[in-house]
Design a protein around this motif. Structure first.
Motif, PDB file in Angstrom:
ATOM      1  N   THR A 185       4.401  -7.758  -0.742  1.00 56.61           N
ATOM      2  CA  THR A 185       5.573  -7.552   0.119  1.00 56.61           C
ATOM      3  C   THR A 185       6.810  -7.472  -0.775  1.00 56.61           C
ATOM      4  OG1 THR A 185       5.914  -9.927   0.311  1.00 56.61           O
ATOM      5  CG2 THR A 185       4.622  -8.879   2.054  1.00 56.61           C
ATOM      6  N   LYS A 186       7.854  -6.967  -0.216  1.00 53.86           N
ATOM      7  CA  LYS A 186       9.092  -6.848  -0.983  1.00 53.86           C
ATOM      8  C   LYS A 186       9.762  -8.219  -1.092  1.00 53.86           C
ATOM      9  CE  LYS A 186      13.583  -4.597  -0.787  1.00 53.86           C
ATOM     10  NZ  LYS A 186      14.233  -5.887  -1.006  1.00 53.86           N
ATOM     11  N   VAL A 187      10.261  -8.540  -2.247  1.00 50.12           N
ATOM     12  CA  VAL A 187      11.040  -9.776  -2.373  1.00 50.12           C
ATOM     13  C   VAL A 187      12.418  -9.473  -1.789  1.00 50.12           C
ATOM     14  CG1 VAL A 187      11.964 -11.503  -3.964  1.00 50.12           C
ATOM     15  CG2 VAL A 187       9.812 -10.329  -4.512  1.00 50.12           C
ATOM     16  N   PRO A 188      12.839 -10.225  -0.762  1.00 48.30           N
ATOM     17  CA  PRO A 188      14.138  -9.919  -0.144  1.00 48.30           C
ATOM     18  C   PRO A 188      15.282 -10.050  -1.149  1.00 48.30           C
ATOM     19  CG  PRO A 188      12.885 -11.475   1.212  1.00 48.30           C
ATOM     20  CD  PRO A 188      12.161 -11.355  -0.094  1.00 48.30           C
ATOM     21  N   ASP A 189      16.189  -9.141  -1.024  1.00 54.93           N
ATOM     22  CA  ASP A 189      17.414  -9.178  -1.827  1.00 54.93           C
ATOM     23  C   ASP A 189      17.121  -9.160  -3.327  1.00 54.93           C
ATOM     24  OD1 ASP A 189      20.132  -9.157  -2.088  1.00 54.93           O
ATOM     25  OD2 ASP A 189      20.387 -11.340  -1.903  1.00 54.93           O
ATOM     26  N   ALA A 190      16.118  -8.397  -3.714  1.00 52.32           N
ATOM     27  CA  ALA A 190      15.772  -8.355  -5.148  1.00 52.32           C
ATOM     28  C   ALA A 190      15.346  -6.943  -5.533  1.00 52.32           C
ATOM     29  CB  ALA A 190      14.669  -9.355  -5.442  1.00 52.32           C
ATOM     30  N   GLY A 191      16.140  -5.956  -5.146  1.00 54.97           N
ATOM     31  CA  GLY A 191      15.788  -4.575  -5.470  1.00 54.97           C
ATOM     32  C   GLY A 191      14.452  -4.225  -4.865  1.00 54.97           C
ATOM     33  N   MET A 192      13.558  -3.635  -5.630  1.00 57.99           N
ATOM     34  CA  MET A 192      12.224  -3.294  -5.102  1.00 57.99           C
ATOM     35  C   MET A 192      11.140  -4.129  -5.781  1.00 57.99           C
ATOM     36  SD  MET A 192      12.201  -1.575  -2.468  1.00 57.99           S
ATOM     37  CE  MET A 192      10.449  -1.307  -2.308  1.00 57.99           C
ATOM     38  N   LYS A 193      11.509  -5.341  -6.124  1.00 59.37           N
ATOM     39  CA  LYS A 193      10.511  -6.251  -6.690  1.00 59.37           C
ATOM     40  C   LYS A 193       9.522  -6.639  -5.595  1.00 59.37           C
ATOM     41  CE  LYS A 193      11.325 -10.155  -9.666  1.00 59.37           C
ATOM     42  NZ  LYS A 193      10.225 -10.141 -10.423  1.00 59.37           N
ATOM     43  N   MET A 220       4.749   2.676  -8.010  1.00 61.01           N
ATOM     44  CA  MET A 220       5.958   3.503  -8.049  1.00 61.01           C
ATOM     45  C   MET A 220       7.245   2.709  -8.247  1.00 61.01           C
ATOM     46  SD  MET A 220       6.279   4.455  -4.032  1.00 61.01           S
ATOM     47  CE  MET A 220       8.002   4.784  -3.916  1.00 61.01           C
ATOM     48  N   PHE A 221       7.135   1.359  -8.116  1.00 65.88           N
ATOM     49  CA  PHE A 221       8.366   0.566  -8.237  1.00 65.88           C
ATOM     50  C   PHE A 221       8.634   0.148  -9.679  1.00 65.88           C
ATOM     51  CE2 PHE A 221       6.435  -0.263  -4.052  1.00 65.88           C
ATOM     52  CZ  PHE A 221       7.320   0.507  -3.323  1.00 65.88           C
ATOM     53  N   GLY A 222       7.835   0.690 -10.564  1.00 65.15           N
ATOM     54  CA  GLY A 222       8.130   0.514 -11.982  1.00 65.15           C
ATOM     55  C   GLY A 222       7.696  -0.823 -12.544  1.00 65.15           C
ATOM     56  N   GLU A 223       7.126  -1.714 -11.697  1.00 63.11           N
ATOM     57  CA  GLU A 223       6.691  -2.991 -12.260  1.00 63.11           C
ATOM     58  C   GLU A 223       5.476  -2.755 -13.124  1.00 63.11           C
ATOM     59  OE1 GLU A 223       6.304  -6.478  -9.673  1.00 63.11           O
ATOM     60  OE2 GLU A 223       7.103  -5.126  -8.134  1.00 63.11           O
TER      61      GLU A 223
END
Ligand code: BG6
Length: 481
Positions: A378-386, A349-352
């Motif tokens: 896991t989410k990459v901090p401070d990188a949108g929803m990457k 769902m995060f478009g990757e």
């Protein structure tokens, strides 16, 4: 009851490198039953004292920090040497007399360990039988047989037949030292003492399984054995298929030799037989560059030092899930690992763009750096929803305060003395395993067989094996621990 462990092949490398250090450490830990004697048998004309002195030296070397001179003094008096030749029936009569003498005629359990040349296993067993050494009227009689157990299905069947004339199946302990490894036994605990993994452990959630046994070492001076064997016989028929069985088996009702092995054998029954084009599509073979220059390797040898197989287990749990098994000499590093690769999420769902494969995997690190890692996104901090893959890490050695893991032979020798065959291969298991490997060896002899790819040492095998995985939209987990 007291015990005697009789080692045939006493002057061999396995005895000094593995068996005696393992028995010594069991003694040091107080695990060997009281009154356990060890008798070495081989052709060299040693006295007891000569053998003890030579074993003291090798045990100090191989047991390392675990060696203690004082403890050795309490162990050595129970170690004896009896010269003897397996081809000579009189040697067995003399051995029988010697055993009765040191056992004082008391009821004693005996374990005969065959660590000789494999060609002598059948004869040694027959000689034991003829000399009355297999009779159980004065204690249990068990026999431990080293690998290789046969060189193909036919010779394994013949050997089983010869042994069964003298010993019952429950007296026979066929060694696969991988089963003695703590991390291999831990697969039972991981799977059957937890409720969190088992619901996912099937075709609904698992994309594929990878079992890798990579070795950095090359064949060294073993050409005499290795060139006639190749990696399929040396590693797949036994160690890799054992790892596959334990990974794929159903939970037995109890941890008991019969039930565990019944479930393992069902896995081998379910392995789909390869036919026709399968050999080209489901196997890759390689030989490291420089193999042909190793001492003793015949000119133009086609022996494989690397193999990768894609096997299917046609049963309710695993139908359609490939098991990729690979092993090689001269690889990037020494690592044995089992990777349970879970399926990708149905929709990212995060478009990757969906990466192949996504990071949900469980890595069972059998050796070295024994442990388990659970990989997830896991989410990459401070990188949108990457997102990126991270992992939780369990390390066995940390959990035992940095102590070293016991060698496989300690557990296996003790189990055999105590009559627990759960971690030994049963006759039908060995035959079924050959039944899977033999057709591949045969197919590789034919001109239509997949080519033997040459690979440089220090890499993860032939590049063709990586391409083969990419073509299947998968990737090897090429990570050194
Ligand atoms: C043996 C093989 O069974 O296992 C060797 O004959 C191989 O070729 C060895 O090197 C690997 O065992 P381990 O315990 O070092 O992984």
């Amino acid at each position: 009851m007291s015990n005697t462990i009789v080692i045939f092949g006493a002057s061999g490398d396995l005895t000094s490198r593995k068996l005696i250090p393992a028995l010594y450490q069991l003694h040091a830990k107080g695990r060997l039953p009281e009154n356990t004697r060890i008798v070495g048998v081989s052709r060299s004309p040693f006295e007891h004292e000569d053998w003890r002195a030579s074993l003291r030296e090798t045990t100090a070397k191989y047991a390392g920090k675990a060696f203690d001179a004082k403890t050795w003094e309490t162990f050595a008096p129970n170690v004896f040497y009896q010269p003897g030749d397996i081809k000579d029936a009189d040697s067995f009569t003399t051995l029988a007399e010697f055993l009765t003498e040191i056992e004082g005629g008391q009821e004693t359990g005996r374990v005969y360990y065959l660590s000789t040349m494999p060609q002598l296993y059948g004869l040694a067993i027959e000689q034991l039988g003829k000399a009355g050494l297999a009779h159980e009227e004065n204690g249990t009689r068990r026999v431990i047989i080293e690998k290789p157990f046969g060189t193909n299905l036919k010779t394994a069947q013949e050997l089983n037949c010869r042994i069964h004339h003298v010993f019952n199946e429950d007296q026979i302990y066929r060694i696969d030292h991988y089963l003695g490894k703590e991390t291999v036994q831990n697969i039972f605990a991981l799977r059957f003492a937890n409720s969190i993994f088992e619901p996912l452990w099937n075709r609904n959630f698992v994309d594929h399984v990878q079992i890798t046994v990579a070795e950095e070492v090359v064949i060294g001076r073993r050409a005499g054995y290795y060139d006639g064997s190749g990696i399929l016989r040396d590693m797949f028929q036994n160690h890799l298929l054992q790892l596959m069985m334990i990974t794929a088996m159903e939970p037995p009702a109890r941890y008991d030799g019969t039930m565990v092995r019944d479930e393992k054998v069902k896995v081998l029954h379910a392995v789909r037989k390869m036919t026709g084009g399968d050999f080209a599509n489901q196997t890759v073979r390689g030989q490291y560059e420089g193999y042909l220059q190793e001492e003793g390797v015949p000119k133009g040898s086609q022996t494989e030092t690397y193999a990768a197989l894609k096997l299917y287990c046609d049963n309710w749990r695993w139908r359609g899930v490939p098991f990729f098994l690979r092993s090689g000499k001269g690889m990037s590093c020494r690592t044995t690992q089992i990777v349970i690769q879970f399926k990708n999420v149905p929709h990212m769902m995060f478009g990757e763009k969906s990466r192949v494969p996504m990071g949900n995997r469980l890595v069972i690190q059998v050796q070295p750096a024994e442990g388990i890692q659970l990989h997830f996104e896991t989410k990459v901090p401070d990188a949108g929803m990457k997102t990126r893959t991270n992992h939780l890490d369990f390390n066995f050695q940390d959990s035992i305060g940095g102590a070293s893991m016991p060698d496989a032979y300690q557990r296996l020798l003790l189990d055999a003395v105590q009559g627990d065959a759960s971690l030994f291969a049963r006759g039908d298991e060995v035959e079924l395993a050959w039944g899977i490997i033999d057709p591949i060896i045969e197919a590789w002899k034919s001109p239509a067989s997949p080519p033997l790819h040459v690979y440089q040492t220090g890499v993860w095998g032939p590049t063709e094996a990586s391409q083969w995985m990419y073509d299947q939209k998968r990737e090897w987990f090429d990570v050194c621990p």
